[in-house]
Enzyme design. Sequence first.
Site, PDB file in Angstrom:
ATOM      1  N   SER A 104       0.878  -1.182   0.000  1.00 36.39           N
ATOM      2  CA  SER A 104       0.000   0.000   0.000  1.00 36.39           C
ATOM      3  C   SER A 104       0.911   1.225   0.000  1.00 36.39           C
ATOM      4  O   SER A 104       1.376   1.655   1.044  1.00 36.39           O
ATOM      5  CB  SER A 104      -0.885  -0.001   1.254  1.00 36.39           C
ATOM      6  N   LYS A 179      -6.783   2.118  -3.136  1.00 35.86           N
ATOM      7  CA  LYS A 179      -6.484   1.378  -1.891  1.00 35.86           C
ATOM      8  C   LYS A 179      -6.507   2.310  -0.674  1.00 35.86           C
ATOM      9  O   LYS A 179      -7.113   2.002   0.355  1.00 35.86           O
ATOM     10  CB  LYS A 179      -5.111   0.699  -2.026  1.00 35.86           C
ATOM     11  N   LYS A 248      -0.694   4.687   8.512  1.00 38.06           N
ATOM     12  CA  LYS A 248       0.053   5.056   7.292  1.00 38.06           C
ATOM     13  C   LYS A 248      -0.909   5.231   6.113  1.00 38.06           C
ATOM     14  O   LYS A 248      -0.850   6.216   5.378  1.00 38.06           O
ATOM     15  CB  LYS A 248       1.079   3.966   6.957  1.00 38.06           C
TER      16      LYS A 248
HETATM   17  P1  NAD Z   1       4.764  -6.732   7.448  1.00 39.11           P
HETATM   18  O1  NAD Z   1       5.423  -5.670   8.227  1.00 39.11           O
HETATM   19  O2  NAD Z   1       4.254  -7.956   8.118  1.00 39.11           O
HETATM   20  O3  NAD Z   1       5.736  -7.208   6.262  1.00 39.11           O
HETATM   21  C1  NAD Z   1       6.678  -6.405   5.620  1.00 39.11           C
HETATM   22  C2  NAD Z   1       7.883  -7.276   5.321  1.00 39.11           C
HETATM   23  O4  NAD Z   1       8.814  -6.521   4.567  1.00 39.11           O
HETATM   24  C3  NAD Z   1       8.604  -7.737   6.591  1.00 39.11           C
HETATM   25  O5  NAD Z   1       8.775  -9.145   6.562  1.00 39.11           O
HETATM   26  C4  NAD Z   1       9.938  -6.997   6.533  1.00 39.11           C
HETATM   27  O6  NAD Z   1      11.005  -7.713   7.105  1.00 39.11           O
HETATM   28  C5  NAD Z   1      10.109  -6.819   5.048  1.00 39.11           C
HETATM   29  N1  NAD Z   1      11.009  -5.722   4.686  1.00 39.11           N
HETATM   30  C6  NAD Z   1      11.034  -4.466   5.192  1.00 39.11           C
HETATM   31  N2  NAD Z   1      11.984  -3.740   4.570  1.00 39.11           N
HETATM   32  C7  NAD Z   1      12.554  -4.553   3.641  1.00 39.11           C
HETATM   33  C8  NAD Z   1      13.571  -4.373   2.682  1.00 39.11           C
HETATM   34  N3  NAD Z   1      14.207  -3.213   2.526  1.00 39.11           N
HETATM   35  N4  NAD Z   1      13.902  -5.441   1.896  1.00 39.11           N
HETATM   36  C9  NAD Z   1      13.284  -6.625   2.039  1.00 39.11           C
HETATM   37  N5  NAD Z   1      12.294  -6.850   2.937  1.00 39.11           N
HETATM   38  C10 NAD Z   1      11.934  -5.824   3.719  1.00 39.11           C
HETATM   39  O7  NAD Z   1       3.602  -5.998   6.652  1.00 39.11           O
HETATM   40  P2  NAD Z   1       2.326  -6.666   5.962  1.00 39.11           P
HETATM   41  O8  NAD Z   1       1.198  -6.647   6.939  1.00 39.11           O
HETATM   42  O9  NAD Z   1       2.709  -7.908   5.268  1.00 39.11           O
HETATM   43  O10 NAD Z   1       2.007  -5.522   4.885  1.00 39.11           O
HETATM   44  C11 NAD Z   1       2.784  -5.378   3.694  1.00 39.11           C
HETATM   45  C12 NAD Z   1       2.119  -4.314   2.837  1.00 39.11           C
HETATM   46  O11 NAD Z   1       0.779  -4.720   2.547  1.00 39.11           O
HETATM   47  C13 NAD Z   1       2.008  -2.949   3.530  1.00 39.11           C
HETATM   48  O12 NAD Z   1       2.206  -1.934   2.586  1.00 39.11           O
HETATM   49  C14 NAD Z   1       0.585  -2.954   4.083  1.00 39.11           C
HETATM   50  O13 NAD Z   1       0.079  -1.639   4.247  1.00 39.11           O
HETATM   51  C15 NAD Z   1      -0.142  -3.751   3.022  1.00 39.11           C
HETATM   52  N6  NAD Z   1      -1.351  -4.478   3.462  1.00 39.11           N
HETATM   53  C16 NAD Z   1      -1.372  -5.200   4.633  1.00 39.11           C
HETATM   54  C17 NAD Z   1      -2.530  -5.888   5.002  1.00 39.11           C
HETATM   55  C18 NAD Z   1      -2.614  -6.719   6.269  1.00 39.11           C
HETATM   56  O14 NAD Z   1      -3.733  -7.140   6.620  1.00 39.11           O
HETATM   57  N7  NAD Z   1      -1.527  -6.966   6.974  1.00 39.11           N
HETATM   58  C19 NAD Z   1      -3.646  -5.840   4.174  1.00 39.11           C
HETATM   59  C20 NAD Z   1      -3.584  -5.118   2.981  1.00 39.11           C
HETATM   60  C21 NAD Z   1      -2.421  -4.447   2.639  1.00 39.11           C
END
Ligand code: NAD
Length: 299
Positions: A104, A179, A248
């Site tokens: 997102s 989104k 965010k």
């Molecule tokens: P999360 O924090 O669980 O996962 C993010 C991952 O990215 C982590 O495993 C982290 O170690 C990794 N990461 C961070 N910086 C990095 C880098 N430089 N290189 C490689 N890996 C890196 O977050 P999430 O809940 O999986 O969400 C991911 C995205 O999806 C976000 O943008 C969030 O807003 C969106 N999203 C989340 C949900 C939800 O329900 N969790 C739903 C819809 C959208």
Amino acid sequence: MDAVAKKIGFIGLGMMGFPMASLLHKAGHALTVLDAVPATLERFVSEHAGASAAAGLDAFAGVDVVITMLPNSDIVDATVLGQSGQRGLINILRPGVTVIDMSSSQPLRSKVLAEQLKKMRLSFLDAPVSGGVKRAVDGSLAIMVGGEKAQFDAHQALFLHMGKVITHVGQAGAGHAVKALNNYVSAAGLVAAAEALLVGQKFGLDPGIMTDVFNSSTGKNNTTEHKVKPFMLSGKFNSGFSLQLMAKDLGIAMNLGESMGWQMLLGKEVLNLWAGAASTLDKSADHTEMYRYLQQIEK
Ligand code: NAD
């Protein structure tokens, strides 16, 4: 398995990325994966035979598509464009490769990213998702895609491994715009539901019964249907979507509103509440903790 299995790079194996990449692996694609947390990377590779762990971005030199599922635009931009002297994907990928940002991210920044990639003969789609961890696991996410229609068509099959309703919503950045605005509606609805339940309890009402009534009445929303009982009233607060990420997303929506010259009268109030909770609660707090936070600030 797809007719033509693609070599896919997947960056960001968090709450959402891990199960999404898992579905692509199950569909027969050759995966090269990367995460900032080595233990996560090792776990993915040990659970998915044939998937390879990238030691760095150079490992993506031979892939057909790279998917990013990262926390925010700063990290996406750093990964794609490079930072502090380190090469980004833009300097590593072969011409013709498509970068798909499923995070997102910020719509206006995604537009710029698409233009920068185009100069290097690389394509870009923004394809954020909605539905949460449960739907990421069972492959039934809603996916809203921005970018060239031909690119959208070419990657439909990939999206269908991860989602059920896949919608092309416009040019680059459009997916991220929809989104953020969707999550504004969702965040406002969550606060309204939580406030109603809390004030109802003060009056002596049972919150479970109230929720049932909302769900058969016009107050029904995603929170009343899917969050109140399993994550709020149960005291579990573990939906898998963090409060920080919701704050965010609201910031992105309000920023978009401002850029469009729109006041976002309600949106500002909603953002204030979520930003206040995000700066008060632990970084790991789930977004459903907003229920408990509202209860506490009223005391
Ligand atoms: P999360 O924090 O669980 O996962 C993010 C991952 O990215 C982590 O495993 C982290 O170690 C990794 N990461 C961070 N910086 C990095 C880098 N430089 N290189 C490689 N890996 C890196 O977050 P999430 O809940 O999986 O969400 C991911 C995205 O999806 C976000 O943008 C969030 O807003 C969106 N999203 C989340 C949900 C939800 O329900 N969790 C739903 C819809 C959208």
